[in-house]
Design a protein around this motif. Structure first.
Motif, PDB file in Angstrom:
ATOM      1  N   LYS A  97       0.841  -1.201   0.000  1.00  9.16           N
ATOM      2  CA  LYS A  97       0.000   0.000   0.000  1.00  9.16           C
ATOM      3  C   LYS A  97       0.879   1.256   0.000  1.00  9.16           C
ATOM      4  O   LYS A  97       0.654   2.188  -0.779  1.00  9.16           O
ATOM      5  CB  LYS A  97      -0.921  -0.016   1.222  1.00  9.16           C
TER       6      LYS A  97
ATOM      7  N   CYS B  21       4.004   1.519  -1.004  1.00 10.44           N
ATOM      8  CA  CYS B  21       4.709   1.585  -2.296  1.00 10.44           C
ATOM      9  C   CYS B  21       3.795   2.110  -3.392  1.00 10.44           C
ATOM     10  O   CYS B  21       4.217   2.916  -4.217  1.00 10.44           O
ATOM     11  CB  CYS B  21       5.249   0.215  -2.686  1.00 10.44           C
ATOM     12  N   ARG B  22       2.547   1.653  -3.394  1.00  7.77           N
ATOM     13  CA  ARG B  22       1.600   2.106  -4.422  1.00  7.77           C
ATOM     14  C   ARG B  22       1.336   3.607  -4.275  1.00  7.77           C
ATOM     15  O   ARG B  22       1.329   4.338  -5.273  1.00  7.77           O
ATOM     16  CB  ARG B  22       0.302   1.296  -4.328  1.00  7.77           C
ATOM     17  N   GLU B  23       1.137   4.075  -3.038  1.00  2.17           N
ATOM     18  CA  GLU B  23       0.898   5.499  -2.808  1.00  2.17           C
ATOM     19  C   GLU B  23       2.116   6.331  -3.200  1.00  2.17           C
ATOM     20  O   GLU B  23       1.983   7.413  -3.783  1.00  2.17           O
ATOM     21  CB  GLU B  23       0.518   5.746  -1.343  1.00  2.17           C
TER      22      GLU B  23
ATOM     23  N   GLU C 269       2.434   6.564  -7.045  1.00  2.78           N
ATOM     24  CA  GLU C 269       1.483   7.538  -7.584  1.00  2.78           C
ATOM     25  C   GLU C 269       1.924   8.973  -7.283  1.00  2.78           C
ATOM     26  O   GLU C 269       1.836   9.846  -8.147  1.00  2.78           O
ATOM     27  CB  GLU C 269       0.082   7.271  -7.040  1.00  2.78           C
TER      28      GLU C 269
ATOM     29  N   CYS D  77       9.501   1.458  -6.636  1.00  2.00           N
ATOM     30  CA  CYS D  77       8.285   1.079  -5.901  1.00  2.00           C
ATOM     31  C   CYS D  77       7.482   0.044  -6.684  1.00  2.00           C
ATOM     32  O   CYS D  77       6.982  -0.927  -6.104  1.00  2.00           O
ATOM     33  CB  CYS D  77       7.417   2.305  -5.613  1.00  2.00           C
ATOM     34  N   GLY D  78       7.385   0.242  -7.986  1.00  2.00           N
ATOM     35  CA  GLY D  78       6.675  -0.724  -8.832  1.00  2.00           C
ATOM     36  C   GLY D  78       7.334  -2.090  -8.793  1.00  2.00           C
ATOM     37  O   GLY D  78       6.662  -3.126  -8.704  1.00  2.00           O
TER      38      GLY D  78
ATOM     39  N   ILE E 164       6.643  -3.747  -5.408  1.00  2.00           N
ATOM     40  CA  ILE E 164       5.277  -4.290  -5.386  1.00  2.00           C
ATOM     41  C   ILE E 164       5.254  -5.646  -6.099  1.00  2.00           C
ATOM     42  O   ILE E 164       4.706  -6.620  -5.583  1.00  2.00           O
ATOM     43  CB  ILE E 164       4.273  -3.312  -6.043  1.00  2.00           C
TER      44      ILE E 164
ATOM     45  N   CYS F 294       6.904   5.511   2.750  1.00  6.18           N
ATOM     46  CA  CYS F 294       7.223   4.273   2.042  1.00  6.18           C
ATOM     47  C   CYS F 294       8.557   3.702   2.523  1.00  6.18           C
ATOM     48  O   CYS F 294       8.678   2.493   2.736  1.00  6.18           O
ATOM     49  CB  CYS F 294       7.246   4.518   0.537  1.00  6.18           C
TER      50      CYS F 294
END
Length: 108
Positions: free
Chosen positions: A10, A12-14, A17, A49-50, A53, A99
């Motif tokens: 979560k 990493c996704r934030e 973005e 980050c991608g 994930i 993160c």
């Protein structure tokens, strides 16, 4: 997927973005040339980050190592973004630091 990954994924996704948003906004700034390092690190951080994930969602045996590196990249991006007054840079810095913390916690 291992337990303990959810919070890190979560974060990493934030962060991904926030970095993509910051990257896009920095390119539009009047002094975009002055934002070169911020733009470069936004890209680097979003990619990392991608990758983190993906590593976690496939239970990579290297997920912890990848997240340690992700934390390092997030820290660098956060440090750079925090030096700029723009709202998108400040928001990105917060996401990067959150993160980095989540990645270190997961990898420890």
């Amino acid at each position: 997927m291992k337990s303990g990954y959810e919070e890190c994924i979560k974060a990493c996704r934030e962060c991904l973005e926030a970095c993509n948003h910051c990257f896009d906004k920095c390119l539009m700034e009047e002094e975009a040339g002055m934002m070169a390092e911020c733009i470069r690190l936004d890209r680097e951080c979003a990619e990392m980050c991608g990758y983190a994930i993906q590593a976690m969602t496939r239970n990579s045996p290297y997920a912890e190592d990848i997240c340690q590196l992700c934390a390092k990249v997030c820290e660098a991006c956060g440090n750079e973004c925090s030096q700029h007054k723009h709202d998108h840079c400040q928001f990105c810095a917060e996401s990067c630091f959150a993160c980095a913390e989540a990645c270190r916690k997961m990898a420890s």
